[in-house]
Design an enzyme around this catalytic site. Structure first.
Site, PDB file in Angstrom:
ATOM      1  N   ASP A   4       0.806  -1.240   0.000  1.00  0.00           N
ATOM      2  CA  ASP A   4       0.000   0.000   0.000  1.00  0.00           C
ATOM      3  C   ASP A   4       0.835   1.285   0.000  1.00  0.00           C
ATOM      4  O   ASP A   4       0.547   2.219   0.770  1.00  0.00           O
ATOM      5  CB  ASP A   4      -0.957   0.000   1.203  1.00  0.00           C
ATOM      6  N   LYS A  52      -7.034  -4.861  -3.222  1.00  0.00           N
ATOM      7  CA  LYS A  52      -7.775  -5.475  -2.110  1.00  0.00           C
ATOM      8  C   LYS A  52      -8.742  -4.450  -1.558  1.00  0.00           C
ATOM      9  O   LYS A  52      -8.567  -3.249  -1.758  1.00  0.00           O
ATOM     10  CB  LYS A  52      -6.801  -5.946  -1.024  1.00  0.00           C
ATOM     11  N   CYS A  63      -2.175  -2.898   7.465  1.00  0.00           N
ATOM     12  CA  CYS A  63      -1.995  -3.768   6.307  1.00  0.00           C
ATOM     13  C   CYS A  63      -0.659  -4.497   6.288  1.00  0.00           C
ATOM     14  O   CYS A  63      -0.592  -5.644   5.850  1.00  0.00           O
ATOM     15  CB  CYS A  63      -2.247  -2.981   5.031  1.00  0.00           C
TER      16      CYS A  63
HETATM   17  C1  VGL Z   1      -4.789   0.558   5.721  1.00  0.00           C
HETATM   18  C2  VGL Z   1      -6.395   1.383   7.119  1.00  0.00           C
HETATM   19  C3  VGL Z   1      -7.339   1.278   6.128  1.00  0.00           C
HETATM   20  C4  VGL Z   1      -3.360   0.175   5.515  1.00  0.00           C
HETATM   21  C5  VGL Z   1      -5.722   0.431   4.716  1.00  0.00           C
HETATM   22  O1  VGL Z   1      -2.889   0.158   4.355  1.00  0.00           O
HETATM   23  O2  VGL Z   1      -2.677  -0.104   6.510  1.00  0.00           O
HETATM   24  N1  VGL Z   1      -5.125   1.027   6.918  1.00  0.00           N
HETATM   25  N2  VGL Z   1      -6.991   0.805   4.939  1.00  0.00           N
END
Ligand code: VGL
Ligand code: ZN
Length: 205
Positions: free
Chosen positions: A8, A106, A151
């Site tokens: 991410d 995702k 994540c």
């Molecule tokens: C994430 C919160 C919501 C992350 C993704 O990438 O850690 N955290 N969506």
């Protein structure tokens, strides 16, 4: 065979983004330093519909950071982030991804969040990342990205459970730290699950 797994590294998790993680952009230089060492690179990409159930905006009277029950699972509410096709969902423009990096979105199902790059939080559906890595002969993963306590943690824990050898690159991760110490506690949980914790790039396989 080893692969670099980037979690991410998207603009919404960087300073100025919708769900900005402190120093989140510091992860990009670490990723770029490691990328030339890996013939195989995989990325996860948080990729939500605009009405995703993890967004506080979808729960009348609720605020970011609160916990709700989302179809039977405890869910932290987040600001709207990483909406499919939006600028904030893009990878950081400085990230030097090879053309053959494989990308796994995702979080597309509005009814369940997906912190792990392998499965949704209810473990009902797989993203295909595990099979794709195995099909390429990958047995070891070097993991970094955002955010340590969400994540990255769930991705690394699932990878270890799936039988991959997992190394976490601590300097390439940053935490949300909704509660002080969440990131450090996540690292200890990963260590306890057999993830190797590298605090220095010299410790990498
Ligand atoms: C994430 C919160 C919501 C992350 C993704 O990438 O850690 N955290 N969506
Ligand atoms: Zn998300």
């Amino acid at each position: 065979m080893k692969a670099l797994l980037l979690v991410d590294l998207q603009l919404d998790f960087m300073p100025g983004g919708a769900l900005a993680v402190r120093e989140g952009d510091a992860t990009v230089a670490v990723a770029n330093a490691l990328l030339p060492r890996f013939a195989q690179v995989a990325c996860t990409q948080d990729w939500h519909p605009a009405d995703h159930g993890s967004f506080a905006s979808q729960h009348a009277g609720r605020r970011c950071g609160e916990l709700v029950d989302l179809h039977g699972l405890q869910q932290v509410l987040w600001p709207d982030h990483c909406i499919q096709g939006s600028a904030g969902a893009r990878f950081h423009p400085d990230l030097q991804l090879p053309a053959d990096a494989i990308v796994f979105p995702k979080g597309q199902d509005r009814t369940v969040d997906s912190y792990s790059g392998f499965f949704d939080n209810g473990r009902r559906n797989a993203t295909g990342l595990g099979d794709a890595l195995r099909a390429r002969g990958i047995r070891d993963l070097v993991v970094l990205g955002l955010a340590t306590d969400y994540c990255v943690q769930f991705t690394a824990l699932d990878a270890a459970e799936l039988g991959f050898g997992v190394t976490l690159v601590v300097p390439g991760c940053r935490a949300v730290d909704l509660s002080a110490g969440d990131g450090d506690r996540a690292i200890e949980r990963m260590r306890a699950a057999g993830v190797r914790i590298a605090t220095d790039l010299a410790q990498l396989p």
